[in-house]
Design a protein around this motif. Structure first.
Motif, PDB file in Angstrom:
ATOM      1  N   GLN A 128     -18.906 -96.005  48.340  1.00  0.00           N
ATOM      2  CA  GLN A 128     -19.193 -95.368  46.929  1.00  0.00           C
ATOM      3  C   GLN A 128     -19.176 -97.024  45.928  1.00  0.00           C
ATOM      4  N   LEU A 129     -19.725 -96.970  45.212  1.00  0.00           N
ATOM      5  CA  LEU A 129     -20.106 -97.967  44.417  1.00  0.00           C
ATOM      6  C   LEU A 129     -18.558 -99.177  43.802  1.00  0.00           C
ATOM      7  N   SER A 130     -17.466 -98.225  43.276  1.00  0.00           N
ATOM      8  CA  SER A 130     -16.590 -98.467  43.016  1.00  0.00           C
ATOM      9  C   SER A 130     -15.678 -98.566  44.461  1.00  0.00           C
ATOM     10  N   GLU A 131     -15.590 -98.351  45.420  1.00  0.00           N
ATOM     11  CA  GLU A 131     -14.514 -99.633  46.292  1.00  0.00           C
ATOM     12  C   GLU A 131     -15.340-100.253  46.838  1.00  0.00           C
ATOM     13  N   ILE A 132     -16.538-101.064  46.816  1.00  0.00           N
ATOM     14  CA  ILE A 132     -17.518-101.805  47.551  1.00  0.00           C
ATOM     15  C   ILE A 132     -16.835-103.467  46.691  1.00  0.00           C
ATOM     16  N   ARG A 133     -16.281-104.337  47.051  1.00  0.00           N
ATOM     17  CA  ARG A 133     -15.797-105.636  46.617  1.00  0.00           C
ATOM     18  C   ARG A 133     -17.039-106.054  45.619  1.00  0.00           C
ATOM     19  N   GLN A 134     -17.673-106.971  47.044  1.00  0.00           N
ATOM     20  CA  GLN A 134     -18.642-107.145  46.905  1.00  0.00           C
ATOM     21  C   GLN A 134     -19.949-107.101  47.622  1.00  0.00           C
ATOM     22  N   ILE A 135     -20.826-107.467  47.196  1.00  0.00           N
ATOM     23  CA  ILE A 135     -21.622-108.205  48.070  1.00  0.00           C
ATOM     24  C   ILE A 135     -22.907-108.692  48.266  1.00  0.00           C
ATOM     25  N   GLU A 136     -22.825-109.204  49.694  1.00  0.00           N
ATOM     26  CA  GLU A 136     -23.122-110.518  49.666  1.00  0.00           C
ATOM     27  C   GLU A 136     -25.021-110.362  50.125  1.00  0.00           C
ATOM     28  N   VAL A 137     -26.394-111.440  49.515  1.00  0.00           N
ATOM     29  CA  VAL A 137     -27.133-111.267  49.790  1.00  0.00           C
ATOM     30  C   VAL A 137     -26.948-112.637  50.400  1.00  0.00           C
ATOM     31  N   ASP A 190     -36.146-111.771  57.069  1.00  0.00           N
ATOM     32  CA  ASP A 190     -36.085-111.994  55.965  1.00  0.00           C
ATOM     33  C   ASP A 190     -35.283-112.365  55.080  1.00  0.00           C
ATOM     34  N   GLY A 191     -34.123-111.412  55.172  1.00  0.00           N
ATOM     35  CA  GLY A 191     -32.734-111.670  55.262  1.00  0.00           C
ATOM     36  C   GLY A 191     -31.731-110.599  55.700  1.00  0.00           C
ATOM     37  N   VAL A 192     -30.161-111.151  54.419  1.00  0.00           N
ATOM     38  CA  VAL A 192     -29.964-109.479  55.445  1.00  0.00           C
ATOM     39  C   VAL A 192     -28.378-109.231  53.884  1.00  0.00           C
ATOM     40  N   ILE A 193     -28.322-108.015  53.441  1.00  0.00           N
ATOM     41  CA  ILE A 193     -27.363-107.520  53.174  1.00  0.00           C
ATOM     42  C   ILE A 193     -26.048-106.863  53.063  1.00  0.00           C
ATOM     43  N   ASN A 194     -25.190-107.202  53.209  1.00  0.00           N
ATOM     44  CA  ASN A 194     -23.804-106.734  53.175  1.00  0.00           C
ATOM     45  C   ASN A 194     -23.054-106.188  52.070  1.00  0.00           C
ATOM     46  N   ILE A 195     -22.625-105.217  52.651  1.00  0.00           N
ATOM     47  CA  ILE A 195     -21.380-104.563  51.767  1.00  0.00           C
ATOM     48  C   ILE A 195     -20.244-104.320  52.017  1.00  0.00           C
ATOM     49  N   VAL A 196     -19.066-105.330  51.803  1.00  0.00           N
ATOM     50  CA  VAL A 196     -17.752-105.687  51.621  1.00  0.00           C
ATOM     51  C   VAL A 196     -17.183-104.909  51.040  1.00  0.00           C
ATOM     52  N   THR A 197     -16.317-103.644  51.295  1.00  0.00           N
ATOM     53  CA  THR A 197     -15.661-103.130  50.329  1.00  0.00           C
ATOM     54  C   THR A 197     -14.007-103.532  50.303  1.00  0.00           C
ATOM     55  N   TYR A 198     -13.131-102.995  49.929  1.00  0.00           N
ATOM     56  CA  TYR A 198     -11.443-103.285  49.405  1.00  0.00           C
ATOM     57  C   TYR A 198     -11.417-102.818  51.211  1.00  0.00           C
ATOM     58  N   ASP A 199      -9.816-104.205  50.893  1.00  0.00           N
ATOM     59  CA  ASP A 199      -9.719-103.637  52.836  1.00  0.00           C
ATOM     60  C   ASP A 199      -8.475-102.362  52.356  1.00  0.00           C
ATOM     61  N   PRO A 200      -8.681-101.420  52.851  1.00  0.00           N
ATOM     62  CA  PRO A 200      -7.430-100.145  52.550  1.00  0.00           C
ATOM     63  C   PRO A 200      -5.803-100.480  53.201  1.00  0.00           C
ATOM     64  N   LEU A 201      -5.882-101.702  53.332  1.00  0.00           N
ATOM     65  CA  LEU A 201      -3.843-102.316  53.774  1.00  0.00           C
ATOM     66  C   LEU A 201      -3.695-103.161  52.546  1.00  0.00           C
ATOM     67  N   ASP A 202      -4.809-103.836  52.520  1.00  0.00           N
ATOM     68  CA  ASP A 202      -4.104-104.939  50.750  1.00  0.00           C
ATOM     69  C   ASP A 202      -4.614-104.652  49.857  1.00  0.00           C
ATOM     70  N   ASP A 203      -5.173-103.321  49.525  1.00  0.00           N
ATOM     71  CA  ASP A 203      -6.038-103.593  48.540  1.00  0.00           C
ATOM     72  C   ASP A 203      -6.116-101.705  48.384  1.00  0.00           C
ATOM     73  N   ARG A 204      -5.572-101.811  46.931  1.00  0.00           N
ATOM     74  CA  ARG A 204      -5.462-100.016  46.199  1.00  0.00           C
ATOM     75  C   ARG A 204      -6.229 -99.349  45.083  1.00  0.00           C
ATOM     76  N   VAL A 205      -7.472 -98.845  45.614  1.00  0.00           N
ATOM     77  CA  VAL A 205      -8.733 -98.452  44.841  1.00  0.00           C
ATOM     78  C   VAL A 205      -8.176 -97.024  45.075  1.00  0.00           C
ATOM     79  N   ASN A 206      -8.313 -96.396  43.171  1.00  0.00           N
ATOM     80  CA  ASN A 206      -8.319 -95.028  43.294  1.00  0.00           C
ATOM     81  C   ASN A 206      -8.732 -94.682  41.867  1.00  0.00           C
ATOM     82  N   ARG A 207     -10.560 -94.344  42.193  1.00  0.00           N
ATOM     83  CA  ARG A 207     -11.021 -94.343  41.192  1.00  0.00           C
ATOM     84  C   ARG A 207     -11.911 -93.283  41.266  1.00  0.00           C
ATOM     85  N   ALA A 208     -12.220 -92.308  39.853  1.00  0.00           N
ATOM     86  CA  ALA A 208     -12.775 -90.617  40.382  1.00  0.00           C
ATOM     87  C   ALA A 208     -14.070 -91.476  39.001  1.00  0.00           C
TER      88      ALA A 208
END
Length: 658
Positions: free
Chosen positions: A116-125, A140-158
């Protein structure tokens, strides 16, 4: 395909130390994107939110040098710089280092990525070949989707949203901490009823179904002891995806994906060790209108084992050593006549040397040894036996080298060299279809394909402009593609001693291309945020071997991406209001369209176009936000591809953080 160094780092803490987002994309060591020995763009969660996008391609379409092509509303293709096509095999996409690139045809289905877009910390291109760093198909390249860490970060969103073309969607992300374990669960759903009218009156768009997708992702990280953590994840997705296939013919893909992963990271006396294992699986029902198949079902799974050791040998030397094993197989009676598989063993090493406080050199090299296997019955007209298909394979070398020089405190120069490897997909190697249109008696893969080799050279310059609170970035590149792989659907007639007309996968030639980009990004003291970018990409030369071509395809076209493109952004926050506006212009490009004539696939020029998007958001409280997004506000519809029109969209979204 695609190995990433997925070691877990405390991104949030490192951002506070560096004062900006960090990446471990190029070296395995966290650093600012401006210090990385690669052309890296980081898209933050704040930028994702301000974009108003409801999908990852919607976020990426304003990155300079990326070509986001909306063949349908939920099935775009993304190319980096000089190349794009339906089922684009040249861009490797990862989710926290796990590949979401699908190995059957070699492509990415963006709506099936379980995030989900809301759990993404950053997208690396990462632009340019990066095979030695990530594995083959990062050409041609790489796209790496990095999400928030479930231990270090709290993400609660609807989030819930709805809009034109009967679009409805919802997503939920929740985080819980139990002792030294962090748990995050995310889920999302989307449904729409678009109108599939086409400027080119294509007959294959009439039967497209309405898109739908659902996904669930569970991830955990546990601190076992100081310096040791265990990460695990499970995911599932389902999609009903109208898309243009590799043929290229529009059809609706029914796709189920799942994954299971476990990773152990430990700081030890011999370095930071990562042991990673995951399994990806998919089941797809693929309906291609012009080909009558006895069974449209495709099942594919891949097992990946990775071991990485990141060693700080001294103050000025960092070494990363890795081993990888992949076991990949696809089964389909209709497409493959059985099961085609490969095994791959790879070893790579990366060495970063800080020659001086202002100079660093990073070199990476990787060797892949891949061999095929086959259990099935080839079609009689292919000229191949099961034993021949099962004895294919290759050994390939790739490398990346990056010299970073900081002549002043505000200037950074990069000289980048790379050799990327695109491996034939499982379908490229083992396709076996016995019937087809227009007198064709089938299509066959080719177990003797060579991997495509991409050689690239690039010179970058970044200059910080403190007086303007901005940064200027420029890049010039040139590349050569050797042993271009044309898929069995690319119109190449197999050179076999038979009167039958059969299509085949072949290495069809080479091409040379180059270009550049310039971008300026910053903010003002009064709160305005802005960016402006221009990219130029062109194919200088293209040589096709001595093959008979039954019909045109993207594999033998020049100018498959716009030569010129411009993107711009302007935004500001006033109290509880956010306002962001985006503009994009691109020149014409060439693609393939389906006709009802005896020549079914013909080249077509897609004209230049401009789009204007805007988002207005109002923060009702500190935890609830209401936003309205308008996409393509300047035109009701645009013929941006050979497929259905891209239509204006208006979306209303309600977000709650809890």
């Amino acid at each position: 395909m695609g190995r990433a160094h997925a070691q877990i780092f405390p991104y949030g803490q490192l951002e506070q130390v560096f004062g900006a987002p960090v990446t471990a994309a190029a070296t395995g060591t966290p650093q600012l994107a401006s210090d990385a020995p690669a052309n890296v763009v980081i898209i933050t969660q704040r930028q994702i939110r301000h974009s108003g996008a409801i999908s990852i391609p919607g976020v990426l379409k304003y990155v300079v040098g990326l070509n986001v092509r909306p063949y349908t509303m939920t099935s775009p293709e993304i190319g980096v710089r000089t190349y794009n096509q339906p089922y684009n095999p040249r861009l490797l996409v990862l989710l926290n280092g796990r590949q979401v690139y699908l190995d059957d045809f070699g492509h990415v289905v963006w709506s099936s990525i379980p995030v989900q877009l809301s759990e993404i910390r950053q997208i690396e291109v990462i632009k340019g070949p990066a095979t030695a760093l990530y594995g083959f198909n990062a050409v041609d390249g790489v796209i790496n989707i990095v999400t928030y860490d479930p231990l270090d970060d709290r993400v609660n969103r609807a989030d819930v949203y709805g809009g034109t073309q009967s679009q409805y969607g919802a997503s939920l992300v929740g985080t819980a901490h139990v002792g030294r374990m962090g748990i995050r669960l995310s889920a999302g759903s989307y449904l729409a009823e678009p109108k599939y009218s086409s400027a080119l009156q294509r007959p294959d768009t009439v039967s497209l179904l309405k898109p739908q997708n659902e996904e669930v992702h569970l991830s955990t990280r546990t601190a076992l002891s100081p310096g040791v953590s265990l990460y695990a994840s499970l995911s599932y997705s389902y999609g009903k995806i109208p898309s243009e296939t590799v043929a290229p013919i529009f059809s609706t893909l029914f796709l189920y994906t799942n994954s299971q992963r476990v990773e152990l990271d430990a700081d030890t006396r011999i370095g930071r060790i990562s042991l990673n294992a995951y399994r990806n699986g998919l089941q797809a029902n693929i309906a291609i209108p012009l080909f009558v198949l006895p069974n449209n079902l495709m099942q594919q799974r891949v097992y990946v084992l990775q071991a990485t050791d990141l060693i700080r040998a001294s103050r000025n030397h960092v070494i990363r050593l890795s081993l990888e094993y992949r076991n990949n197989a696809a089964h389909s009676l209709g497409f493959l006549g059985g099961t085609v598989r490969y095994q791959d063993i790879a070893a790579d090493a990366t060495w970063t040397w800080h020659l001086a406080p202002s100079v660093s050199l990073t070199n990476a090299v990787r060797v892949d040894d891949l061999w095929l296997g086959y259990d099935g019955v080839p079609i009689p007209t292919s000229g191949l036996t099961a034993q021949q298909i099962g004895h294919g394979g290759f050994t390939a070398l790739s490398f990346n080298s990056g010299l970073v020089y900081k002549p002043t405190t505000v200037d950074t120069l990069r000289l980048l060299l790379g050799q990327g490897v695109q491996a034939p997909s499982l379908v490229d190697s083992g396709l076996q279809i016995g019937t087809g249109p227009l007198g064709l008696v089938g299509a066959t893969g080719n177990p003797y394909l060579n991997p495509m080799i991409v050689d690239n050279a690039e010179l970058d310059w970044t200059r910080e402009l403190p007086a303007l609170h901005s940064a200027l970035h420029t890049a010039l590149f040139i590349e050569r593609d050797n042993n271009i792989i044309s898929s069995p659907a690319s119109g190449v007639i197999a050179p076999i001693s038979s009167s039958s007309v059969i299509l085949a996968a072949e290495n069809t030639g080479w091409s040379e291309a180059g270009g550049g980009e310039i971008s300026l990004k910053g903010h003002t003291r009064s709160g305005w945020r802005w960016s402006l970018g221009f990219a130029y990409e062109d194919t200088f030369a293209r040589k096709i071997g001595n093959y008979h071509i039954a019909f045109a395809s993207n594999s033998n076209l020049f100018s498959t991406v716009p030569r010129d493109s411009v993107v711009a952004h302007l935004g500001r926050t006033w109290g509880r209001f956010d306002f962001d506006a985006y503009g994009s212009w691109q020149s014409s490009y060439r693609d393939i369209t389906l006709t009802t004539t005896m020549t079914p696939f013909v080249p077509v020029t897609i004209g230049s176009n401009f789009t204007f998007d805007a988002r207005v958001a109002y923060h009702l409280t500190n935890h609830v936000t209401l936003s309205v997004v308008g996409q393509q506000l300047n035109a009701i519809r645009i013929a941006s591809t050979p497929g259905p029109y891209t239509n204006r969209q208006v979306i209303v979204q309600l977000t709650a953080r809890y």
